[in-house]
Design an enzyme around this catalytic site. Structure first.
Site, PDB file in Angstrom:
ATOM      1  N   LYS A  10       0.725  -1.004   0.027  1.00 33.73           N
ATOM      2  CA  LYS A  10       0.007  -0.352   0.337  1.00 33.73           C
ATOM      3  C   LYS A  10       0.829   1.245  -0.364  1.00 33.73           C
ATOM      4  CE  LYS A  10      -4.022  -1.991   2.136  1.00 33.73           C
ATOM      5  NZ  LYS A  10      -5.108  -2.402   3.368  1.00 33.73           N
ATOM      6  N   TYR A  50     -12.407  -3.316  -3.653  1.00 34.85           N
ATOM      7  CA  TYR A  50     -12.993  -2.997  -2.502  1.00 34.85           C
ATOM      8  C   TYR A  50     -14.027  -3.027  -1.998  1.00 34.85           C
ATOM      9  CZ  TYR A  50      -8.128  -2.591   0.304  1.00 34.85           C
ATOM     10  OH  TYR A  50      -7.300  -2.980   0.408  1.00 34.85           O
ATOM     11  N   ASN A 117      -1.770  -0.172   7.148  1.00 36.25           N
ATOM     12  CA  ASN A 117      -0.674  -1.693   7.980  1.00 36.25           C
ATOM     13  C   ASN A 117      -0.337  -2.432   6.467  1.00 36.25           C
ATOM     14  OD1 ASN A 117      -3.251  -2.199   5.712  1.00 36.25           O
ATOM     15  ND2 ASN A 117      -3.902  -2.867   7.276  1.00 36.25           N
ATOM     16  N   HIS A 120      -2.195  -5.623   1.372  1.00 41.30           N
ATOM     17  CA  HIS A 120      -2.775  -6.625   1.468  1.00 41.30           C
ATOM     18  C   HIS A 120      -2.633  -7.564   1.042  1.00 41.30           C
ATOM     19  CE1 HIS A 120      -6.697  -7.721  -0.539  1.00 41.30           C
ATOM     20  NE2 HIS A 120      -6.416  -8.138  -1.489  1.00 41.30           N
ATOM     21  N   GLU A 131      -8.755 -11.150  -7.608  1.00 45.64           N
ATOM     22  CA  GLU A 131      -8.417  -9.674  -7.398  1.00 45.64           C
ATOM     23  C   GLU A 131      -7.272  -9.668  -8.721  1.00 45.64           C
ATOM     24  OE1 GLU A 131      -6.976  -9.888  -3.090  1.00 45.64           O
ATOM     25  OE2 GLU A 131      -9.577  -9.259  -2.380  1.00 45.64           O
TER      26      GLU A 131
END
Ligand code: IDP
Ligand code: MG
Length: 136
Positions: A10, A50, A117, A120, A131
């Site tokens: 990310k 998402y 965080n 993913h 995905e």
């Protein structure tokens, strides 16, 4: 038995120069990087990625955060890699994530609306297939 998962580094991970550290942990575990690209995702791509979180209070902050810089998308391959990468990543909240995991060792709470965080990882075989088609 061999399968692949989608790993995303990310924008927080990219900004903190942790691309190599995340890939190192994946490779040391024995998994292989089979595709890799660095990109700034579009809102459309993120909305699809998402979709399960649409309507939740953190949905808009999550999209804004994911649009805030480059992301590295990785197809990671190996037996049981979907489960294995989730284990390497650790639980969603970096404060609670176990030491030894990516989120537990490298992440913390920054007081933001969305949990930052670092990574993913797809959560099931169905998610991984869906995905990977979106990102590659
Ligand atoms: P995961 O990334 O561990 O699979 P998900 O529940 O799929 O966690 O949530 C997607 C992302 O949305 C998380 O990685 C985190 O960045 C953010 N997020 C999830 N739950 C919350 C929350 O309760 N507050 C703020 N951000 C959240
Ligand atoms: Mg998830």
């Amino acid at each position: 038995m061999t399968e692949s998962t989608l790993v995303l580094i990310k924008p927080d991970g990219v900004k903190r120069n942790l691309i190599g550290e995340v890939i190192r942990r994946c490779e040391q575990k024995g998994y292989s990087v089979t595709q890799l690209r660095k990109l700034t995702p579009t809102r459309e791509l993120l909305a699809q990625h998402y979709a399960e979180h649409e309507g939740k209070p953190f949905y808009e902050p999550l999209l804004e955060f994911m649009l805030s810089g480059d992301v590295v998308a990785i197809e990671l391959t190996g037996n049981r890699v979907i489960e294995g990468f989730r284990s390497l990543a650790g639980s969603t909240e970096p404060t609670a994530a176990a030491p030894g995991t990516i989120r537990g060792d490298l992440g913390r709470d920054w007081g933001t609306k969305v949990v930052q965080n670092l990574v993913h990882g797809s959560d099931s075989k169905e998610s991984a297939e869906r995905e990977l088609k979106l990102w590659f």
